[in-house]
Design a protein around this motif. Sequence first.
Motif, PDB file in Angstrom:
ATOM      1  N   LYS A  35      18.533  74.181 -56.809  1.00 50.54           N
ATOM      2  CA  LYS A  35      19.267  74.251 -58.069  1.00 50.54           C
ATOM      3  C   LYS A  35      20.655  74.848 -57.874  1.00 50.54           C
ATOM      4  O   LYS A  35      21.370  75.109 -58.831  1.00 50.54           O
ATOM      5  N   GLY A  36      21.038  75.085 -56.623  1.00 55.14           N
ATOM      6  CA  GLY A  36      22.358  75.594 -56.325  1.00 55.14           C
ATOM      7  C   GLY A  36      22.492  77.092 -56.498  1.00 55.14           C
ATOM      8  O   GLY A  36      23.592  77.610 -56.662  1.00 55.14           O
ATOM      9  N   VAL A  37      21.373  77.797 -56.451  1.00 55.94           N
ATOM     10  CA  VAL A  37      21.392  79.254 -56.591  1.00 55.94           C
ATOM     11  C   VAL A  37      21.028  79.859 -55.250  1.00 55.94           C
ATOM     12  O   VAL A  37      20.032  79.483 -54.640  1.00 55.94           O
ATOM     13  N   GLU A  38      21.864  80.778 -54.788  1.00 56.45           N
ATOM     14  CA  GLU A  38      21.608  81.420 -53.493  1.00 56.45           C
ATOM     15  C   GLU A  38      20.639  82.579 -53.688  1.00 56.45           C
ATOM     16  O   GLU A  38      20.767  83.345 -54.632  1.00 56.45           O
ATOM     17  N   VAL A  39      19.658  82.673 -52.811  1.00 59.55           N
ATOM     18  CA  VAL A  39      18.704  83.774 -52.876  1.00 59.55           C
ATOM     19  C   VAL A  39      18.444  84.268 -51.456  1.00 59.55           C
ATOM     20  O   VAL A  39      18.106  83.494 -50.578  1.00 59.55           O
ATOM     21  N   ASP A  40      18.685  85.572 -51.240  1.00 61.17           N
ATOM     22  CA  ASP A  40      18.493  86.144 -49.907  1.00 61.17           C
ATOM     23  C   ASP A  40      17.072  86.664 -49.709  1.00 61.17           C
ATOM     24  O   ASP A  40      16.471  86.479 -48.679  1.00 61.17           O
ATOM     25  N   ASN A  41      16.560  87.336 -50.728  1.00 59.85           N
ATOM     26  CA  ASN A  41      15.198  87.841 -50.639  1.00 59.85           C
ATOM     27  C   ASN A  41      14.529  87.664 -51.988  1.00 59.85           C
ATOM     28  O   ASN A  41      15.181  87.343 -52.972  1.00 59.85           O
ATOM     29  N   LEU A  42      13.243  87.863 -52.041  1.00 59.83           N
ATOM     30  CA  LEU A  42      12.526  87.613 -53.286  1.00 59.83           C
ATOM     31  C   LEU A  42      12.427  88.846 -54.172  1.00 59.83           C
ATOM     32  O   LEU A  42      11.690  88.855 -55.130  1.00 59.83           O
ATOM     33  N   GLY A  43      13.217  89.874 -53.856  1.00 62.32           N
ATOM     34  CA  GLY A  43      13.245  91.038 -54.731  1.00 62.32           C
ATOM     35  C   GLY A  43      13.782  90.687 -56.105  1.00 62.32           C
ATOM     36  O   GLY A  43      13.413  91.284 -57.101  1.00 62.32           O
ATOM     37  N   ASP A  44      14.646  89.688 -56.153  1.00 65.40           N
ATOM     38  CA  ASP A  44      15.233  89.247 -57.416  1.00 65.40           C
ATOM     39  C   ASP A  44      14.698  87.874 -57.814  1.00 65.40           C
ATOM     40  O   ASP A  44      15.399  87.084 -58.442  1.00 65.40           O
ATOM     41  N   THR A  45      13.475  87.590 -57.470  1.00 69.95           N
ATOM     42  CA  THR A  45      12.918  86.261 -57.708  1.00 69.95           C
ATOM     43  C   THR A  45      12.944  85.861 -59.174  1.00 69.95           C
ATOM     44  O   THR A  45      13.366  84.760 -59.497  1.00 69.95           O
ATOM     45  N   ILE A  46      12.500  86.737 -60.038  1.00 68.28           N
ATOM     46  CA  ILE A  46      12.420  86.376 -61.456  1.00 68.28           C
ATOM     47  C   ILE A  46      13.808  86.054 -61.983  1.00 68.28           C
ATOM     48  O   ILE A  46      14.010  85.022 -62.633  1.00 68.28           O
ATOM     49  N   ALA A  47      14.791  86.902 -61.686  1.00 71.85           N
ATOM     50  CA  ALA A  47      16.154  86.648 -62.144  1.00 71.85           C
ATOM     51  C   ALA A  47      16.674  85.345 -61.551  1.00 71.85           C
ATOM     52  O   ALA A  47      17.315  84.554 -62.249  1.00 71.85           O
ATOM     53  N   SER A  48      16.392  85.094 -60.276  1.00 71.08           N
ATOM     54  CA  SER A  48      16.850  83.868 -59.639  1.00 71.08           C
ATOM     55  C   SER A  48      16.200  82.641 -60.260  1.00 71.08           C
ATOM     56  O   SER A  48      16.849  81.624 -60.483  1.00 71.08           O
ATOM     57  N   LEU A  49      14.902  82.746 -60.541  1.00 72.08           N
ATOM     58  CA  LEU A  49      14.205  81.621 -61.173  1.00 72.08           C
ATOM     59  C   LEU A  49      14.769  81.333 -62.559  1.00 72.08           C
ATOM     60  O   LEU A  49      15.010  80.170 -62.912  1.00 72.08           O
ATOM     61  N   LEU A  50      14.982  82.377 -63.335  1.00 71.34           N
ATOM     62  CA  LEU A  50      15.519  82.181 -64.673  1.00 71.34           C
ATOM     63  C   LEU A  50      16.911  81.570 -64.615  1.00 71.34           C
ATOM     64  O   LEU A  50      17.243  80.669 -65.387  1.00 71.34           O
TER      65      LEU A  50
END
Length: 61
Positions: A35-50
């Motif tokens: 979806k074009g969102v960068e994610v380094d770790n899953l600590g912010d998974t919920i925010a990244s998913l939203l």
Amino acid sequence: MKIPQHIINKANKIINNAKETARLEEEIKDWIKSKGVEVDNLGDTIASLLYAEYRNGEQFA
């Protein structure tokens, strides 16, 4: 001293759950990245998913 079988079974369950969790985390990270969102770790998974849902025009869960 021999390790009791029920302890071995519980340990194996923990190991298998950890493997499944790691696999699912990779699937989630791949979807977020698609979806074009960068994610380094899953600590912010919920925010990244939203955020990925928002960018994709999908409804929030």
